[in-house]
Design a protein around this motif. Structure first.
Motif, short mmCIF file in Angstrom:
data_model
loop_
_atom_site.label_atom_id
_atom_site.label_comp_id
_atom_site.label_asym_id
_atom_site.label_seq_id
_atom_site.Cartn_x
_atom_site.Cartn_y
_atom_site.Cartn_z
N ARG A 1 -11.48 -32.43 74.61
CA ARG A 1 -12.11 -31.51 75.56
C ARG A 1 -11.29 -30.22 75.54
NH1 ARG A 1 -15.05 -34.94 74.95
NH2 ARG A 1 -16.21 -36.24 76.41
N THR A 2 -11.98 -29.07 75.55
CA THR A 2 -11.31 -27.77 75.45
C THR A 2 -11.68 -26.92 76.65
OG1 THR A 2 -11.52 -27.94 73.05
CG2 THR A 2 -10.98 -25.78 73.91
N CYS A 3 -10.71 -26.17 77.17
CA CYS A 3 -10.98 -25.33 78.34
C CYS A 3 -11.86 -24.15 77.94
CB CYS A 3 -9.68 -24.82 78.95
SG CYS A 3 -10.00 -23.72 80.34
N SER A 4 -12.95 -23.95 78.68
CA SER A 4 -13.88 -22.86 78.36
C SER A 4 -13.27 -21.51 78.72
CB SER A 4 -15.18 -23.06 79.13
OG SER A 4 -14.90 -23.21 80.51
N GLU A 5 -12.19 -21.50 79.53
CA GLU A 5 -11.58 -20.22 79.93
C GLU A 5 -10.38 -19.86 79.06
OE1 GLU A 5 -12.81 -18.26 82.30
OE2 GLU A 5 -14.43 -19.69 82.69
N CYS A 6 -9.37 -20.77 78.98
CA CYS A 6 -8.12 -20.39 78.29
C CYS A 6 -7.94 -21.09 76.95
CB CYS A 6 -6.91 -20.66 79.18
SG CYS A 6 -6.51 -22.41 79.37
N GLY A 7 -8.84 -22.01 76.59
CA GLY A 7 -8.76 -22.67 75.27
C GLY A 7 -7.78 -23.83 75.21
N ASP A 8 -7.14 -24.19 76.33
CA ASP A 8 -6.19 -25.31 76.31
C ASP A 8 -6.92 -26.59 75.89
OD1 ASP A 8 -3.51 -25.59 76.63
OD2 ASP A 8 -3.64 -26.52 78.61
N ASN B 1 -4.38 -37.43 76.01
CA ASN B 1 -3.77 -36.29 76.71
C ASN B 1 -4.73 -35.83 77.81
OD1 ASN B 1 -2.21 -34.03 77.35
ND2 ASN B 1 -3.11 -32.79 75.72
N PRO B 2 -4.99 -36.72 78.81
CA PRO B 2 -6.04 -36.41 79.78
C PRO B 2 -5.62 -35.33 80.78
CG PRO B 2 -4.98 -38.50 80.30
CD PRO B 2 -4.34 -38.01 79.04
N PRO B 3 -6.59 -34.53 81.25
CA PRO B 3 -6.26 -33.56 82.32
C PRO B 3 -6.01 -34.31 83.62
CG PRO B 3 -8.63 -33.64 81.93
CD PRO B 3 -8.01 -34.54 80.91
N LYS B 4 -5.30 -33.67 84.57
CA LYS B 4 -5.00 -34.35 85.85
C LYS B 4 -6.30 -34.65 86.60
CE LYS B 4 -0.34 -32.58 86.42
NZ LYS B 4 -0.11 -31.25 85.83
N GLN B 5 -7.22 -33.65 86.55
CA GLN B 5 -8.50 -33.83 87.23
C GLN B 5 -9.62 -33.78 86.19
OE1 GLN B 5 -8.95 -30.86 90.32
NE2 GLN B 5 -11.09 -31.46 90.63
N GLU B 6 -10.56 -34.71 86.30
CA GLU B 6 -11.61 -34.81 85.28
C GLU B 6 -12.34 -33.47 85.06
OE1 GLU B 6 -14.23 -38.08 86.13
OE2 GLU B 6 -15.55 -37.50 84.50
N ASP B 7 -12.48 -33.07 83.80
CA ASP B 7 -13.23 -31.87 83.40
C ASP B 7 -12.66 -30.55 83.91
OD1 ASP B 7 -15.01 -33.31 81.92
OD2 ASP B 7 -16.48 -33.52 83.53
N VAL B 8 -11.40 -30.57 84.43
CA VAL B 8 -10.81 -29.33 84.93
C VAL B 8 -9.48 -29.07 84.20
CG1 VAL B 8 -9.88 -28.12 86.97
CG2 VAL B 8 -11.84 -29.68 87.22
N CYS B 9 -9.30 -27.82 83.74
CA CYS B 9 -8.08 -27.46 83.00
C CYS B 9 -6.86 -27.45 83.93
CB CYS B 9 -8.28 -26.08 82.38
SG CYS B 9 -6.84 -25.46 81.52
N ASP B 10 -5.77 -28.13 83.52
CA ASP B 10 -4.54 -28.15 84.32
C ASP B 10 -3.96 -26.74 84.47
OD1 ASP B 10 -4.78 -30.86 84.27
OD2 ASP B 10 -3.07 -31.23 82.93
N LYS B 11 -4.07 -25.95 83.39
CA LYS B 11 -3.41 -24.64 83.36
C LYS B 11 -4.10 -23.60 84.22
CE LYS B 11 -0.90 -23.81 79.08
NZ LYS B 11 -1.07 -23.34 77.71
N CYS B 12 -5.47 -23.47 84.04
CA CYS B 12 -6.14 -22.33 84.69
C CYS B 12 -7.30 -22.76 85.59
CB CYS B 12 -6.64 -21.35 83.63
SG CYS B 12 -8.11 -21.91 82.78
N GLY B 13 -7.61 -24.07 85.66
CA GLY B 13 -8.71 -24.52 86.52
C GLY B 13 -10.08 -24.34 85.90
#
Ligand code: AP5
Length: 215
Positions: free
Chosen positions: A128-135, A142-154
């Motif tokens: 899964r890739t962040c649509s905002e920052c590309g993380d 390597n799961p995000p803390k919250q489902e479907d939400v980027c840890d870095k930028c939300g």
């Protein structure tokens, strides 16, 4: 901690972890990670005159034309931000690009991250890739803390358009037919370092840092 002017290339099949490890190196060495795939996705988002051509090639898993890719790379290499060094993730991918890069700059290290085709398929289905920052995340490894939400930028996490079974198959075919020649090209130059990419993310990072004397 970068007094050496590192000019690094990350080579490897799709999902070998090039992007993930390039980010660790970028943070450690304080030099930019230039993902050519991301530069191309940015071009698509800008909706310029080449966007449709780029998008079609990328979504099918094929390569974007050398003319477009080489121009993006040349522009990047002329910017001040790369004066202290850089990491190229996803370039060069074919011998002609490697030869072109040779005319622009010297490369200090080429990290060849090795993984099997089966592992590539396992990984890409969970990316899964962040649509905002590309993380980049993985649902299992390597799961995000919250489902479907980027840890870095939300930002919202999405599946990449080219992570389809057909797209994955084509990218792997191109890797074996074209990019393995680039591996040989750099091996002959004596700058190739082999990395076992089939270990947990932290262990791959340790192997890379150790082989670059960064610990
Ligand atoms: P690009 O974006 O570069 O895609 P790619 O080469 O297919 O590589 P990926 O981004 O899929 O994988 P990665 O190795 O970076 O792995 P990641 O760290 O994300 O290029 C896309 C397209 O752009 C190309 O197909 C082409 O069309 C075009 N293009 C790009 N460069 C070009 C060029 N030079 N010339 C022409 N066209 C070009 O990890 C993958 C997943 O696995 C993630 O979910 C991650 O969390 C997970 N993961 C990572 N490491 C591990 C590990 N050790 N264990 C378990 N899971 C892991």
């Amino acid at each position: 901690m970068n007094d050496k002017n590192y000019k690094i290339i990350m080579l490897g099949p799709p999902a070998s972890g090039k992007g993930t490890q390039a980010e660790f190196l970028s943070e450690k060495l304080k030099i930019p990670n230039i993902s050519v795939g991301q530069l191309l996705r940015d071009e698509v988002d800008k909706k310029g005159e080449r966007a449709a051509e780029i998008e079609e090639q990328m979504n099918s898993g094929g390569l974007v034309s050398n003319a477009i890719v080489n121009e993006l790379v040349k522009n990047k290499l002329s910017q001040d931000e790369i004066k202290q060094g850089f990491i190229f993730d996803g370039f060069p991918r074919i011998r002609i690009q490697a030869k072109y890069l040779d005319t622009l700059t010297d490369i200090s290290h080429v990290l060849h991250v090795e993984v099997s085709d089966q592992e590539v398929e396992n990984r890409l289905s969970g990316r899964r890739t962040c649509s905002e920052c590309g993380d980049v995340y993985h649902l299992k490894f390597n799961p995000p803390k919250q489902e479907d939400v980027c840890d870095k930028c939300g930002g919202k996490l999405e599946t990449r358009e080219d992570d389809t079974p057909a797209g994955i198959k084509k990218r792997l075919k191109i890797y074996h037919q074209e990019t393995e020649e680039v591996v040989e090209f750099y091996e002959k130059k004596g700058v190739l370092i082999k990395i076992n990419g089939e270990q947990p993310i932290e262990d791959v990072k340790k192997e890379i840092f150790s082989k670059l004397d960064l610990e």
